[in-house]
Design an enzyme around this catalytic site. Structure first.
Site, short mmCIF file in Angstrom:
data_model
loop_
_atom_site.label_atom_id
_atom_site.label_comp_id
_atom_site.label_asym_id
_atom_site.label_seq_id
_atom_site.Cartn_x
_atom_site.Cartn_y
_atom_site.Cartn_z
CB CYS A 1 -0.66 -8.68 -7.09
SG CYS A 1 -2.33 -8.90 -5.95
CG HIS B 1 1.42 -5.78 -3.66
ND1 HIS B 1 1.71 -5.36 -4.88
CD2 HIS B 1 0.33 -6.41 -3.42
CE1 HIS B 1 0.56 -5.85 -5.47
NE2 HIS B 1 -0.26 -6.30 -4.87
#
Length: 491
Positions: free
Chosen positions: A333, A430
């Site tokens: 991310c 994630h």
């Protein structure tokens, strides 16, 4: 008709989140429909929910303990710090505002309505709602407009159990001191106390326990010994990842720089559970170790500010040396964005408008946009064929030549980027390491064997935690102290 009870603490980090998770699993094992609820949380470690929002990671674990999908109504107000004095305010899963501390004080009265709405939504479907407070009710300077502790308890008519932490010392003063500073009407909402985190034989505290009961006038639910297996559960705070566990002795070293606004670091939890892996969090002031096998750049709530902090620490130099030595790098991310050539912020979402050079180890560039992507997803790791699930929670989009070497597919589309030699990779997904098959394949590339069944381990640990609660706390009394949520309030 649902009943409810609230666990408040004498301070932060007294173990409220773990207490609620354990109690939730214990009452679920008794055949009850249980739901967790935290009116207000402050954390950059968020979970994406099936209903399209985000909540604190601790409430997602509590939902798992209850056997429920995580819902935005389990944590209707989430504060995500962006600076030392300001935070993004998430209400029922969606961005509501960005506010400084003083500004948030004026917002709170408007937030009680959605908090109560979420609470009653949960109560409609549960036999017992276990509520977690935030910080401490002893912070009486924050009582006006409070929605996290006694303000919520008053509005909802929920009785309170006060938890003290004996491990930090002075637990008698913690509990009696809290009682002393509370106004009479708030003090009357507390129906019992418990003592948490005792190391050794809890009977050694019997006299102190009796003195608390005498001085406070409250019955005690028990003294709960230290739960040594807590490290096996997802961490709520980055500091929790320093808990000792078998992974500390592993041969493959994964190092993670502790960024100032590190977020969604639950990606690390499955790795810490692996006996063949050492996960080391590197604090500011220390160089990235030269013997690292993998440098993992985690998520960030403020990518550009954390990128600047990364450079201030000299970690950019350490990372370049690690890559020259043939080391592996993974950016997740915000960490993925940092690894690229450029990060553009044309609207000044994270500060001043413009663009900043990235670390330059992936041939991609990112443009930050106001639209936040919040979604659960199903992915495949084509190199191993492993299927995995995870979630996206980010601003901005990343494109560039190294995207042609996407090393995952997510919901049928290419995801991530990789360098030509495959040693530097990044992606927006994630939660990917929670997949045992993917984790085993990834660690095999680093020269480590995987032996942990992560999700099975978490479930087993929650059961062990519930047994721990049953053995040391009076759960029958806790149930008796809970009170019915008035039917007229269940909208």
């Amino acid at each position: 008709m649902a009943r409810a009870i609230m666990i408040q603490g004498t301070g932060s980090n007294v173990g409220k989140s773990l207490l609620v998770a354990g109690l939730a699993r214990a009452f679920r094992r008794r055949g009850l429909r249980v739901a967790p609820f935290k009116p207000q949380n402050m954390s950059n470690n968020a979970a994406v929910t099936e209903d399209g929002g985000e909540i604190g990671r601790a409430q997602a674990l509590q939902a798992l303990a209850c056997g429920l999908p995580a819902s935005v109504h389990m944590n209707p107000v989430l504060l995500k710090p962006e600076t030392d004095t300001g935070a993004q305010v998430i209400v029922q899963g969606q961005r509501y505002a960005t506010a400084r501390a003083r500004e948030y004080a004026t917002l709170k009265p408007r937030l009680l309505a959605p908090v109560m709405d979420s609470f009653h939504r949960l109560a409609r479907e549960a036999d017992l709602v276990i509520v977690e407070g935030a910080g401490s009710p002893a912070e009486i300077n924050l009582r006006r407009g409070d929605i996290a502790n006694m303000g919520f308890a008053e509005a909802a008519g929920v009785p309170v159990v006060l938890a003290g932490d004996i491990d930090r010392g002075g637990v008698i003063a913690q509990i009696i001191g809290t009682a002393a500073v509370l106004p009479p009407e708030d003090r009357a909402r507390i129906k019992a106390f418990l003592v948490n985190k005792f190391r050794g034989d809890p009977s050694l505290f019997d006299e102190g326990f009796a003195q608390i009961a005498t001085l406070s006038g409250w019955p005690g639910l028990g003294t709960l010994p230290w739960f040594a297996e807590a490290w096996k559960l997802p961490a709520e705070d980055i500091m929790d990842l320093d808990r000792a566990g078998p992974s500390r002795n592993g041969g493959v070293k994964i190092v993670v720089p502790r960024l100032p606004r590190i977020s969604n670091f639950d990606d690390l939890d499955p790795l810490t559970a692996e006996p063949g892996v050492t996960v080391e969090i590197i604090p500011p002031g220390r160089a990235l170790p030269g013997d690292a096998t993998l440098v993992l750049l985690p998520g960030s709530k403020s990518t550009l500010a954390d990128l600047e902090a990364f450079r201030v620490q000299g970690w950019d130099i350490d990372l370049a040396a690690h890559i020259r030595r043939g080391g592996h790098v993974l950016g997740l991310c915000g960490g993925y964005q940092m690894l690229g050539r450029m990060i553009a912020d044309p609207e000044g979402i994270e500060g001043r408008q413009g663009q900043q050079p990235g670390l330059g180890h992936l041939d991609v560039s990112t443009e930050l946009t106001r639209e936040k992507r919040l979604s659960l997803g199903q992915a495949v790791h084509p190199a191993s064929g492993a299927a995995l699930s995870g979630y996206e929670i980010h601003l901005g989009w990343t494109e560039g030549p190294d995207r042609a070497r996407a090393w995952l597919t997510l919901d049928g589309r290419p995801e991530g980027a990789a360098s030509a030699n495959g040693r530097v990779r990044g992606c927006y997904l994630h939660g990917l390491f929670a997949s045992d098959a993917f984790r085993a394949a990834y660690l095999a590339e680093l020269g480590a064997a995987s032996s942990a069944g992560y999700e099975t381990q978490v479930e087993a640990t929650l059961d062990t935690l519930a047994q721990h609660m049953e053995a040391h706390l009076d759960l029958d009394l806790l149930w008796d102290l809970s009170e019915e949520v008035p039917a007229g309030d269940q909208m």
